[in-house]
Design a protein around this motif. Structure first.
Motif, PDB file in Angstrom:
ATOM      1  N   UNK A  96       0.796  -1.206   0.000  1.00  0.00           N
ATOM      2  CA  UNK A  96       0.000   0.000   0.000  1.00  0.00           C
ATOM      3  C   UNK A  96       0.834   1.265   0.000  1.00  0.00           C
ATOM      4  N   UNK A  97       0.156   2.375   0.196  1.00  0.00           N
ATOM      5  CA  UNK A  97       0.801   3.690   0.129  1.00  0.00           C
ATOM      6  C   UNK A  97       1.592   3.997   1.407  1.00  0.00           C
ATOM      7  N   UNK A  98       2.521   4.910   1.270  1.00  0.00           N
ATOM      8  CA  UNK A  98       3.295   5.347   2.431  1.00  0.00           C
ATOM      9  C   UNK A  98       2.424   6.210   3.327  1.00  0.00           C
ATOM     10  N   UNK A  99       2.895   6.396   4.571  1.00  0.00           N
ATOM     11  CA  UNK A  99       2.170   7.248   5.514  1.00  0.00           C
ATOM     12  C   UNK A  99       2.006   8.644   4.933  1.00  0.00           C
ATOM     13  N   UNK A 100       3.085   9.177   4.403  1.00  0.00           N
ATOM     14  CA  UNK A 100       3.061  10.548   3.895  1.00  0.00           C
ATOM     15  C   UNK A 100       2.082  10.695   2.741  1.00  0.00           C
ATOM     16  N   UNK A 101       2.050   9.692   1.870  1.00  0.00           N
ATOM     17  CA  UNK A 101       1.140   9.762   0.725  1.00  0.00           C
ATOM     18  C   UNK A 101      -0.308   9.700   1.183  1.00  0.00           C
ATOM     19  N   UNK A 102      -0.594   8.861   2.167  1.00  0.00           N
ATOM     20  CA  UNK A 102      -1.971   8.758   2.659  1.00  0.00           C
ATOM     21  C   UNK A 102      -2.404  10.063   3.312  1.00  0.00           C
TER      22      UNK A 102
ATOM     23  N   UNK B  86      -5.907  14.803   2.887  1.00  0.00           N
ATOM     24  CA  UNK B  86      -6.131  16.257   2.842  1.00  0.00           C
ATOM     25  C   UNK B  86      -6.791  16.674   1.536  1.00  0.00           C
ATOM     26  N   UNK B  87      -6.457  15.966   0.454  1.00  0.00           N
ATOM     27  CA  UNK B  87      -7.006  16.308  -0.856  1.00  0.00           C
ATOM     28  C   UNK B  87      -8.409  15.770  -1.071  1.00  0.00           C
ATOM     29  N   UNK B  88      -8.688  14.567  -0.557  1.00  0.00           N
ATOM     30  CA  UNK B  88      -9.896  13.850  -0.946  1.00  0.00           C
ATOM     31  C   UNK B  88     -10.966  13.773   0.138  1.00  0.00           C
ATOM     32  N   UNK B  89     -10.597  13.951   1.395  1.00  0.00           N
ATOM     33  CA  UNK B  89     -11.542  13.767   2.487  1.00  0.00           C
ATOM     34  C   UNK B  89     -11.850  15.099   3.152  1.00  0.00           C
TER      35      UNK B  89
END
Length: 1015
Positions: free
Chosen positions: A584-590, A595-598
């Motif tokens: 899966x994605x990194x912590x930073x990417x999540x 911030x962008x999607x939620x």
């Protein structure tokens, strides 16, 4: 002239050509072929066809010639596609003809079809070719099933059952060391192999698939083109066919066991072998070679000019010496694995038992290994701080570098993984005994790097098998083997290496160790073989192997075999599988995508966010494989991913899921079970999806019954996410973003005995705090109004784990009801036996609400919630407006709810909550004697709180300290939260399956945290 010479045919080319024309009506070109006993000619007929003319040794009984004829005829009839010679009949239609030599000796003669190809002996023997050979032999032997002939029962030295006769020929072996080598194989054969041969399957087999009797295609040496020469065919154990072919295939082969495995694999695909046959294959291969070299030695006077016997003698001796150096067990494991059998019987059962039972294991270290912040120690990374450990050149320096690295990065445990390729294994001891010019480089243990003196404990009960000191440089130092015989599992061994020598005085073979007992301490370099301190932990599914024979490093080619014999000990040691593979994605990417999607006002716990990827029981495992003791997320009431819940959910979801407009057993069964846990007045249930929905439905019921809106709630209360619930939740409307109190909302003070005025007698706390509600009711009545309802958590949670003073609810309920209102108990967080003494927290106050709402624990993580009320209120709610909830009460959700109740009742989890909760409370109180910041300890069952203060007299809140303790506990692998108006109350709500061992882990981590943050 001996008998052999007088009976061996000696016909000239001219004689042979004459016999060919006379008996078969053929003419052509003849060329002589080598043979030990007979005379063979290759015939290229004038019409282009090719044959072999065999003139049989006169000493051969006629029954044997008849036997070969019958065998070939049987094959021609039952498997005509097999690439073997086919009999060409005489002019009179017979299979055999007769010829008389110049010496007047009568010989039989046979003409068979020629099989094109070149001998396997003259080509590189690829694995593909050997597997094809095995397939051909399997097909051949399968075609002979049911075939029998008297000639197949003759006495023959090449009969594998007579391999013991080689002892009579040892006198012909000149070298004493060679005789001793053969004697070792013979002794084992007589003692352990020969007695078992009679129990094996037997049939007619080819019995001589040496690499001169096997042909491969001239243009494709991987393709086996044919099988020839049936003069040694015999009724014999089926496995002898494989053994004989493997013995010859292994000559001059870099990997003779690999060659044997390829033949066995191919044979097994066509003619399935049995485990007991494969267990003898290694010995039978060796005994074929023993027979070969002793027969060759005894016939040395007759081999001149006949390479058939002597050609394989030297490589046979070479191979015998290789086999003598090999581990018979490991070779057999390779052969078994090639045919799809377990490397050792029961190997998979050991691994499965460990996987199924690992949750019950005692920690191998002072606390569960998965709870340590861990880092992989890769031997291949020259930049890694443990590079010196891989070289084992300066272990003290390496350890100092490693410890500094751990301090800098917060690492508690270094892990050297199973199966890793390691160039460090460069000594002569790591040269492969299986494969020529190959080193063993694959690590077959699990390394755990910690400081010297670190204690290690057995996860399960064991008996000490051996305790020894291995003195070789780069050896194990102190080495301990434990045997485990758990119920329902084959016995297996755990090996513990690089230990301190103190264990030598403490343990002896035969000692019994219970689960959790001390095994040893990690040793310093001077006593652990010269390594930086660490534990080498290894499992062996072959419990008969002594410690010295357990292979710590193996060949890459056979890693699949070693994986069964010496499986990864990670699960045994308590290392989570996620440690080795991150997805899966990194912590930073999540965080960035959130911030962008939620929606932006979704919070994230802790200063350093955690990405959890799996839940199991009381543990949450992050993407780095670290396990956190979950003392906070009370949604999973009976533990994360409880098997009973998962199974019930999956079974019902795979069958049917629909809504409540259709009939189904589950909803009434669950309503019946759920209401049975409540006082007799509460009999009618409604099902929803969340605690917020449950409280919203309760308000609708209240309005239908009373026609009122006025709410009485406790300060700092929280009841849900919908706007009408936020309007009655002071925790929300009084804080940032809230719009303040609405006119219909009346807030009573928090009935917190810890903060009660000093002059209030303890026994009057309930009555005194209830006066706050009385004043609110009086104020409403003064305006001509009345309360519609009183809504409170039976133990206010967000307010700081506040336990209501005795008599409080009884007094408040009386007042509300006297004023015509209804009493609603919010049990979303505190219900379902969490308090231990009762099913529901309101019962501890001796009251019966008019409506009870529940959620979170009800479905153990599944979105399920409920409202239970009286028949009177339910009838009021039935006012003509339909109530419908698409998912509320669906068959899947009700199946989950039933499973949760089954587990709570079946495992007596209320009693567990009470006992473990009392244990924790005692631990917290003891801790309070040593940490001044602990102002108050409160709890009931597994609903617990610790209030932190800067001064015990003033009870001033220690908000920053509470946050530091919460984050510090998180760093130590324990999850808890902070609550209360000042966020200074440590909040703990562990799953109902929490054990005393889990409780002790929590106490230890919390105590360490207090010491660290208050230092």
């Amino acid at each position: 002239m001996n008998d052999m010479m007088t009976t061996t045919p000696d016909f000239s080319h001219e004689d042979a050509a004459r016999l060919l024309a006379e008996h078969y009506g053929l003419d052509g070109t003849l060329s002589r072929l080598d043979s030990e006993r007979d005379q063979n000619f290759k015939v290229i007929a004038a019409d282009g066809r090719t044959f072999i003319l065999k003139i049989v040794n006169a000493a051969e009984p006629e029954i044997e010639s008849d036997f070969q004829t019958a065998l070939l005829s049987h094959i021609a009839h039952h498997a005509p596609d097999l690439p073997v010679p086919h009999i060409h009949p005489t002019l009179t239609g017979h299979a055999l003809a007769e010829a008389t030599s110049r010496r007047g000796v009568r010989h039989l003669m046979r003409l068979v079809s020629w099989i094109p190809g070149i001998p396997l002996a003259e080509t590189p023997r690829s694995q593909t070719a050997l597997e094809e050979l095995g397939r051909l032999l399997g097909r051949f032997d399968a075609a002979l099933k049911g075939f029998m002939h008297a000639g197949a029962l003759r006495d023959l030295d090449w009969d594998i059952r007579h391999a013991g006769r080689s002892a009579e020929r040892l006198q012909h072996i000149a070298d004493a060391a060679d005789r001793a080598l053969l004697r070792r194989f013979l002794d084992r054969f007589e003692a352990e192999v020969a007695p078992r041969l009679a129990t094996l399957r037997a049939a007619v087999i080819h019995n001589d698939a040496n690499d001169w009797n096997v042909l491969v295609a001239e243009g494709d040496h991987d393709h086996v083109a044919g099988l020839i020469d049936f003069g040694d065919a015999l009724h014999n154990p089926v496995i002898a066919e494989v053994a004989i072919a493997a013995a010859y295939a292994g000559l001059d082969h870099a990997d003779p066991i690999g060659a044997a495995a390829a033949i066995a694999k191919g044979f097994h695909a066509e003619y399935p072998l049995l485990g007991e046959e494969l267990d003898l294959l290694f010995d039978l291969i060796a005994m074929r070679l023993v027979s070969s070299v002793t027969i060759s030695a005894s016939r040395s006077a007759h081999i001149d000019g006949n390479p058939y016997l002597s050609i394989s003698e030297k490589p046979a001796w070479t191979l015998l010496r290789k086999l003598d150096r090999m581990s018979r067990r490991f070779a057999t494991a390779i052969l078994r694995r090639a045919c799809g059998f377990e490397a050792v019987e029961g190997a998979s059962a050991v691994g499965e038992w460990i996987r199924q039972n690992r949750k019950t294991f005692a920690p191998l270290l002072d606390k569960p290994a998965a709870t340590y912040p861990a880092e992989l120690v890769p031997y291949r990374d020259p930049q890694h701080p443990m590079t010196l450990i891989s070289a084992a050149a300066k272990p003290h320096e390496a350890q100092a570098i490693w410890e500094e690295h751990c301090r800098e990065h917060g690492i508690g445990l270094g892990i050297g993984p199973w199966g890793e390729a390691r160039s460090v294994y460069s000594g002569d001891m790591f040269v492969s005994k299986l494969i020529d010019r190959t080193r063993r480089t694959r690590h077959l243990g699990l390394d755990l790097f910690m400081a010297a003196g670190t204690r290690v404990y057995t996860p399960i009960a064991a008996t000490v098998k051996s305790v020894e000191i291995e003195k070789d440089p780069l050896g194990y130092g102190c080495l301990i083997a434990l045997e485990h015989r758990p119920e329902g599992c084959p016995p297996f061994v755990s090996l513990w290496g690089h230990l301190a020598h103190e264990a030598m005085d403490r343990l002896k073979p035969g000692d019994r160790l219970e689960a959790g007992a001390l095994v040893a301490e990690m040793g310093v370099p001077e006593e652990n073989g010269g390594w930086a301190p660490h534990l080498h932990l290894q499992l062996s599914t072959d419990a008969s192997l002594p410690a010295s024979e357990i292979l710590g490093v193996g060949e890459e080619r056979y890693l699949d075999v070693w994986a069964e014999l010496f499986p990864d000990a990670s699960a045994f040691a308590g290392i989570a599988r996620e440690f080795y593979k991150r997805q899966g994605r990194s912590h930073e990417e999540i965080v960035k995508l959130r911030k962008q999607l939620l929606i932006p006002n979704l919070s994230i716990s802790y200063d350093r966010p955690i990405k959890f990827v799996r839940g199991e029981g009381v543990w949450l495992i992050d993407d780095r494989g670290r396990a956190y003791l979950d003392c906070f997320n009370n949604v999973c009431h009976i533990g994360h991913a409880h098997p009973a819940v998962v199974e019930a959910m999956a079974r019902q979801a795979a069958t049917l899921n629909t809504n409540t407009r259709y009939l189904h057993d589950n909803i009434v069964a669950y309503a019946e079970r759920l209401t049975a846990t409540l006082p007799k007045e509460l009999t009618v249930a409604g099902f929803v999806n969340s605690g917020s929905e449950a409280n919203t439905l309760a308000l609708r019921m209240m309005r239908a019954h009373t026609g009122r809106e006025n709410a009485v709630v406790i300060d700092w209360a929280y009841h849900g996410t919908t706007q009408e619930l936020i309007d009655i939740s002071p925790y929300k409307f009084q804080r940032k973003g809230g719009k303040g109190k609405k006119p219909h909302v009346h807030v009573a003070c928090v009935p917190d005995s810890y903060h009660a005025p000093a002059d209030w007698p303890m026994e009057e706390h309930g009555k005194r705090y209830a006066e706050s509600v009385a004043e609110l009711i009086a104020a409403m009545q003064a305006k001509g109004e009345a309360p519609g309802f009183f809504l409170a958590e039976s133990i206010p949670s967000v307010a700081g784990q506040v336990f209501l003073p005795e008599g409080y609810l009884k007094e408040v309920y009386r007042m509300i009801r006297d004023a015509g209102g209804v009493c609603i108990a919010d049990e979303v967080q505190v219900g379902f036996g969490r308090v231990g003494s009762h099913w529901w927290a309101f019962e501890t106050q001796g009251v019966v609400p008019d409506i009870v709402t529940m959620g979170k624990p009800i479905g153990d993580g599944h979105p399920l919630a409920a409202v239970v009320t009286t028949r009177e209120i339910a009838d009021s709610f039935n006012n003509g407006m339909e109530y419908f909830n698409t998912f509320g009460g669906n068959p899947v959700s009700c199946a989950v709810g039933l499973a949760v109740l089954d587990v709570i009742e079946g495992e007596n989890l209320r009693r567990n909550a009470l006992e473990v909760g009392n244990h924790l409370m005692a631990g917290f109180r003891e801790m309070a004697t040593r940490h001044e910041a602990i102002g108050d300890v409160r709890g009931m069952g597994l609903f617990l709180g610790i209030e932190l203060v800067t001064n015990r007299k003033t009870k001033a809140p220690a908000t920053e300290l509470a946050r530091a303790v919460s984050n510090g506990a998180r760093q130590r692998g324990v999850l808890m939260g902070t609550e209360g108006p000042h966020d200074n109350v440590l909040k703990m709500r562990p799953p109902m399956i929490f054990s005393k061992r889990d409780a002790d882990h929590l106490l230890g981590a919390l105590d360490d945290t207090f010491v660290a943050v208050t230092a």
